[in-house]
Design a protein around this motif. Structure first.
Motif: not given
Lengths: 148, 255
Positions: B28-46, B142-152
């Motif tokens: 219950s303590i960690v749960k509210p931070f779940g969305s923050i952790l989720f949002a923190a993922v990302k944007r490749p640097e290169t 089935v994994g037929a839709t996905f985010e490409s490495p370029e974020g599309v």
């Protein structure tokens, strides 16, 4: 000493897991999982589509007069293909595929009809029904050079 | 003997109880931070990270983008399915909001509300928001839709079952079943064009430059400058989808 029922169960489990692994190997499509939870080849599939809009540069080599006129007036920011449609077929076979020359008052009205949502300083707006209704727009305004 | 056994059971019971209670409290303590952790993922640097900027103040509702999108991607004109479309929002003096999109705005707009009743009116071009945490990708069985490495966000049309889960999951309503292929279709941010260094068809034909296609990671790029110079918002920010379509002058009435 392992009880016999455990041995039998282990064999059953081993068969189930084995069948699962074989099925997984057969049913998983090629390239699945190489880059993520999808077929990496789908990236190539999505790229494999012919471009239809070729950009202004592709028009300028042949249509010099229009390019010059177009660059000198208020419509200079407009892309050629915005009014004339995609050029890919015309570019490869200029004689057999012709682009549209849009006509009629309603075509110009798509941009120039007065509308409260249109930013007033950005575009010249007219109440099309009242602005010289007896004429076609292009009788007075050259679309490549509207204020000639 | 019996008394001793009872004591051990009670101790075990209390220990287990403490572990369960501690676990529940920890979750219950960690749960509210779940969305923050989720949002923190990302944007490749290169590498590129594609998105789009939309300047609502510059959109004149001509519908060129809608038409160009259909031609470029061979989407049938009828029935009226769109990878991108334009909506006219009209906020009336009585605070009611009228939203119109005749033919997706493909043939232009005619003002339906008289001037004297209008408080404010504006056009909003819409398209797939190319979410970094796409709800549509998460639900695909089935994994037929996905985010490409370029974020599309792309659809694998050879692998899609047509189950329509993703159509329901998309909070922006940008997906549809293509009547020709009978599988899901959506804006690919003109993946075939942008991977060849071209702009998207909609941005190319926009007469006022209201659509800005670009690479967010490219610090010299047009989109980077647009995001730097303007205050932009994304649609339905509260859903935390990681949308990469940034609107300048977005009214809170737009959903």
């Amino acid at each position: 000493m392992i009880p016999p029922q455990i041995t039998r169960l282990s064999i059953v489990f081993a068969i189930i897991i084995g069948v699962f692994l074989v099925l997984r190997l057969i049913l998983t499509p090629v390239s699945f999982g190489e880059k993520g939870h999808y077929r990496a080849l789908a990236l190539i599939d999505n790229m494999d589509h012919e471009m239809h809009y070729m950009g202004n540069e592709s028009c300028q080599n042949c249509h010099e007069l229009e390019t010059e006129m177009h660059a000198s007036d208020l419509h200079s920011d407009l892309p050629c293909e915005g009014c004339h449609g995609p050029a890919y077929l015309h570019n490869s076979k200029p004689d057999s595929f012709h682009l549209v020359k849009p006509e009629g008052r309603q075509f110009c009205a798509k941009c120039h009809e007065q509308n409260a949502a249109r930013p007033g300083d950005l575009i010249n707006q007219k109440i099309i029904a009242e602005h010289n209704p007896e004429y076609q727009c292009i009788e007075c305004h050259n679309p490549h050079k509207p204020w000639e | 003997m019996g008394v001793k056994k009872t004591k051990t059971d009670r101790r075990e019971f209390l220990e287990k109880l403490a572990i369960i209670a501690g676990g529940v409290i920890a979750v219950s303590i960690v749960k509210p931070f779940g969305s923050i952790l989720f949002a923190a993922v990302k944007r490749p640097e290169t590498g590129p990270w594609y998105g789009m900027g939309i300047n609502i103040s510059k959109c004149i509702g001509c519908g060129n983008c809608v038409k160009a999108c259909k031609s470029e991607n061979d989407i049938p004109n009828e029935p009226f399915f769109f990878r991108t479309w334009v909506e006219q929002y009209t906020i009336k003096n009585d605070e009611t909001v009228v939203v119109e999109s005749p033919n997706g705005g493909m043939d232009g707009f005619s003002q339906s509300v008289p001037d004297e009743e209008i408080f404010r009116s504006f056009f909003v071009p819409k398209l797939c928001n190319q979410c970094a945490h796409s709800p549509c990708v998460q639900v695909c069985p089935v994994g037929a839709t996905f985010e490409s490495p370029e974020g599309v966000v792309l659809v694998d049309s050879k692998y899609c079952l047509g189950c329509r889960y993703c159509i329901q999951a998309c909070p922006y309503g940008t997906r549809f079943i293509n009547p020709v292929t009978n599988v899901v279709d959506k804006c690919t941010l003109c993946y075939h064009r942008i991977m060849n260094g071209q702009s998207t068809a909609c941005a190319l034909v926009c007469p006022t430059g209201a659509r800005i296609f670009g690479d967010i990671n490219d610090e010299e790029g047009e989109l980077h400058a647009f995001l730097k110079e303007n205050i932009t918002h994304v649609l339905k920010a509260h859903l935390n989808t990681g949308s990469k379509v940034y609107y300048k002058d977005l009214s809170p009435n737009v959903h």
